[in-house]
Design a protein around this motif. Structure first.
Motif, mmCIF file in Angstrom:
data_model
loop_
_atom_site.group_PDB
_atom_site.id
_atom_site.type_symbol
_atom_site.label_atom_id
_atom_site.label_comp_id
_atom_site.label_asym_id
_atom_site.label_seq_id
_atom_site.Cartn_x
_atom_site.Cartn_y
_atom_site.Cartn_z
ATOM 1 N N MET A 386 0.799 -1.230 0.000
ATOM 2 C CA MET A 386 0.000 0.000 0.000
ATOM 3 C C MET A 386 0.831 1.280 0.000
ATOM 4 O O MET A 386 0.620 2.180 -0.815
ATOM 5 C CB MET A 386 -0.949 -0.007 1.201
ATOM 6 N N GLN A 387 1.790 1.386 0.918
ATOM 7 C CA GLN A 387 2.558 2.618 1.006
ATOM 8 C C GLN A 387 3.708 2.664 0.006
ATOM 9 O O GLN A 387 4.160 3.737 -0.378
ATOM 10 C CB GLN A 387 3.100 2.795 2.434
ATOM 11 N N VAL A 388 4.153 1.481 -0.428
ATOM 12 C CA VAL A 388 5.278 1.438 -1.370
ATOM 13 C C VAL A 388 4.893 2.060 -2.713
ATOM 14 O O VAL A 388 5.687 2.770 -3.329
ATOM 15 C CB VAL A 388 5.784 -0.004 -1.562
ATOM 16 N N VAL A 389 3.654 1.820 -3.163
ATOM 17 C CA VAL A 389 3.257 2.357 -4.469
ATOM 18 C C VAL A 389 3.252 3.880 -4.447
ATOM 19 O O VAL A 389 3.578 4.530 -5.450
ATOM 20 C CB VAL A 389 1.881 1.805 -4.916
ATOM 21 N N VAL A 390 2.893 4.488 -3.302
ATOM 22 C CA VAL A 390 2.922 5.945 -3.194
ATOM 23 C C VAL A 390 4.371 6.434 -3.187
ATOM 24 O O VAL A 390 4.717 7.408 -3.867
ATOM 25 C CB VAL A 390 2.191 6.412 -1.920
ATOM 26 N N LEU A 391 5.218 5.769 -2.417
ATOM 27 C CA LEU A 391 6.636 6.139 -2.329
ATOM 28 C C LEU A 391 7.311 6.087 -3.693
ATOM 29 O O LEU A 391 8.028 7.018 -4.086
ATOM 30 C CB LEU A 391 7.343 5.206 -1.349
ATOM 31 N N VAL A 392 7.082 5.022 -4.442
ATOM 32 C CA VAL A 392 7.723 4.857 -5.752
ATOM 33 C C VAL A 392 7.215 5.916 -6.730
ATOM 34 O O VAL A 392 7.995 6.489 -7.500
ATOM 35 C CB VAL A 392 7.469 3.440 -6.299
ATOM 36 N N ALA A 393 5.912 6.188 -6.701
ATOM 37 C CA ALA A 393 5.352 7.214 -7.593
ATOM 38 C C ALA A 393 5.934 8.582 -7.275
ATOM 39 O O ALA A 393 6.280 9.355 -8.181
ATOM 40 C CB ALA A 393 3.828 7.225 -7.475
ATOM 41 N N GLN A 394 6.054 8.916 -5.999
ATOM 42 C CA GLN A 394 6.632 10.208 -5.609
ATOM 43 C C GLN A 394 8.085 10.318 -6.028
ATOM 44 O O GLN A 394 8.549 11.385 -6.451
ATOM 45 C CB GLN A 394 6.511 10.392 -4.094
ATOM 46 N N ASN A 395 8.807 9.224 -5.912
ATOM 47 C CA ASN A 395 10.236 9.226 -6.229
ATOM 48 C C ASN A 395 10.502 9.421 -7.713
ATOM 49 O O ASN A 395 11.613 9.771 -8.105
ATOM 50 C CB ASN A 395 10.859 7.904 -5.760
#
Length: 572
Positions: A386-395
């Motif tokens: 769940m949180q990894v997809v947000v982190l990767v998109a932001q990066n």
């Protein structure tokens, strides 16, 4: 676009560890009040609509909140990029808290639904802005250990909400109104924390707003939600559903055409040319489609299988929370320690898919312990993703587009959830009605003696008190209706696994968004041992010091179709 930056003699905004922790505390308080409200109403819903005379329009309680929160996600994201996020965050908290007071005092069902819509306007902002502000002040390299607990807040709320809502509803001295009164002190606390702890530099911008984009995206979102709602209730080929589908297609095409020409698009189409933004966003959509369908249907089955009340059955969902919190926090810490993230979404999607396959074996005789193990593993898989997809998109995006990227990623997850619940809810309801009719018809005398006159009058306590064989037949009907739904979801998790396997290991930026834009400087070793490295969209090493405007360049990740993909330089 014209943005004012600190003058050469101005005191620089310094990111210290203490300041980051205070900001994080304010954000968690805001997210808690928002996420808790989404679940606390579930167990109180029958009582609320009964008291206010809105039983036949019960769906509006959920639809109003979902519509409003989804509508404003992109707006909060883009406006935060342009004008700063603190005031928007405080506005979202204020809207949420004031609307909670109106909800608690609602004299009619119409006023209550209106208050839920305003709550959604605030709740959607709290979710997006919290994730974007963390990206502003914490480098992607360190962000996992912050986003893990933020994800765990949602897991905690998913279980605590129904429990608290059931407790308030079951106690006459309190009543369902306390499901909303409880938001007031928490909201005031979050407002105070946000005012005094959420220290962010002011930003003024004279950019031309994308009004046409906001209107068309709102029309697209509204059409989508009402198409899903109408299709799920009246049938996907009904005249009203097809009219909403036509409106959806027209507004979506118009939105794309407008965004291609907008100076500051509300949802920049350039985001979709970046591979490592598209993949996690698509994965989020698939997860939303499958995850919320599964979690949404399980409580009803558990109530029937265990014979417990709605409030007590919330305890049976504790394994999901435990699994999600364990892996969300654990994976966040591991990503911070190693800088590697690709294995987590792959493992998470594979685990959730395997659990879904296992859940297709559900029957009326499945032991409760087995179901609880399934739920724990389901939560563990979701926590890895769940949180990894947000982190990767932001990066993957420039620092100047952090808010828009965060909002777009969440927006598509909500789109998936909306479609999933509508489509697979229709399948579940259709099969359940048929199964219950057969179960009651085969045990007509026993059903009449138990006071069960039809499928619409079933309550868990009556089913449990009816005894065998009627109880077993009814629980079996629920299991037979639910198990195939998990099977129908499996192809989507196969797609999700393919998307996760296509992830590329792009080094996580070790500079925060505000530093990359020249809006702040580090103190000591935060994010980079005193120096200011590249990250979150910078294309050349910068030293913000006291002077200078925003220092943000192109995206860190290659655009789709590029022949070369030079990554950013990172200090290790």
């Amino acid at each position: 676009m014209s943005t004012t930056a600190p003058s050469a003699g101005a005191q620089p905004f310094v990111l210290t560890r203490r300041r980051i922790n205070l900001i994080f505390t304010a954000l968690v308080a805001g997210m808690l009040v928002s996420s808790l409200d989404q679940t606390i109403v579930s167990t109180a819903m029958p009582t609320i609509v009964g008291d206010l005379g809105g039983v036949s329009h019960m769906a509006w309680v959920t639809t109003a909140y979902l519509l409003a929160s989804t509508l404003v996600m992109p707006v909060y994201g883009k406006f935060g990029d342009l004008f700063g996020r603190k005031n928007l965050f405080l506005l979202a908290i204020a809207l949420f808290t004031l609307s909670s007071v109106v909800a608690a005092l609602s004299p009619t069902f119409e006023v209550f639904v209106a208050s839920r819509f305003v709550q959604g306007l605030g709740g959607g902002g709290l979710m997006i802005l919290a994730q974007a502000i963390i990206a502003d002040v914490v480098p992607a390299r360190e962000r996992g250990k912050y986003m893990g607990p933020m994800g765990a807040v949602f897991g905690l709320s998913a279980v605590a909400g129904p429990l608290v809502g059931g407790y308030f509803t079951d106690h006459e001295a309190l009543g369902w109104q306390w499901c909303f009164w409880i938001n007031v002190p928490v909201g005031i606390l979050a407002l105070l924390l946000g005012t005094f702890a959420l220290k962010l530099p002011a930003k003024r911008n004279h950019a031309r707003l994308d009004v046409a984009g906001v209107v068309l995206l709102s029309a697209t979102t509204t059409s989508l939600i009402f198409f899903a709602d109408e299709g799920g209730s009246a049938g996907w080929t009904s005249g009203v559903a097809l009219a909403w589908l036509a409106a959806l297609l027209v507004s979506a095409v118009g939105f794309v055409l407008v965004e291609r020409r907008a100076a500051e698009p509300i949802m920049p189409l350039s985001l979709f040319r970046t591979r490592m933004f598209v993949l996690p966003t698509a994965l989020g959509l698939v997860l939303g489609l499958g995850m919320f369908s599964a979690i949404g249907f399980m409580p009803t089955f558990l109530q029937m299988a265990s014979g417990t009340s709605a409030a007590d059955s919330g305890l049976l969902m504790l394994p999901i929370m435990a699994g999600l919190m364990l892996t969300a926090i654990g994976s966040g810490l591991a990503i911070t320690r190693t800088g590697r993230y690709r294995a987590f979404p792959v493992a998470g999607v594979a685990l959730v898919g395997a659990v879904m396959a296992w859940m297709t074996t559900l029957s009326g005789d499945t032991p409760l312990v087995t179901i609880e193990i399934m739920l724990f593993l389901l939560g563990a898989g979701l926590g890895l993703v769940m949180q990894v997809v947000v982190l990767v998109a932001q990066n993957a995006v420039p620092a100047t587009q952090l808010g828009a990227a965060t909002a777009t990623n969440n927006y598509f997850r909500e789109v998936g959830a909306t479609l999933g619940v509508a489509v697979f809810g229709t399948v579940f309801t259709s099969r359940l009605t048929t199964g219950l009719t057969e179960a009651l018809g085969g045990n007509a005398d026993q059903a009449a003696a138990a006071g069960i006159t039809g499928p619409d009058t079933l309550v868990p306590q009556a089913v449990h008190a009816a005894g065998e064989p009627l109880r077993g037949s009814i629980v079996g009907a629920y299991a037979d209706a639910l198990a195939p739904v998990f099977g129908y979801l499996l192809p989507f998790f196969v797609i999700g696994l393919v998307l996760a396997l296509l992830f590329r290991t792009v080094p996580l930026s070790d500079v925060a968004g505000m530093v990359a834009r020249g809006e702040a400087v580090y103190e000591g070793g935060i994010g980079g041992e005193g120096a200011t490295p590249l990250g979150a969209g910078a294309t050349a090493a910068v030293v913000p010091a006291q002077a200078g405007g925003p220092q943000a360049g192109g995206p860190q990740e290659e655009e789709l179709g590029s022949s070369s993909a030079p990554g950013p330089r990172h200090r290790r």
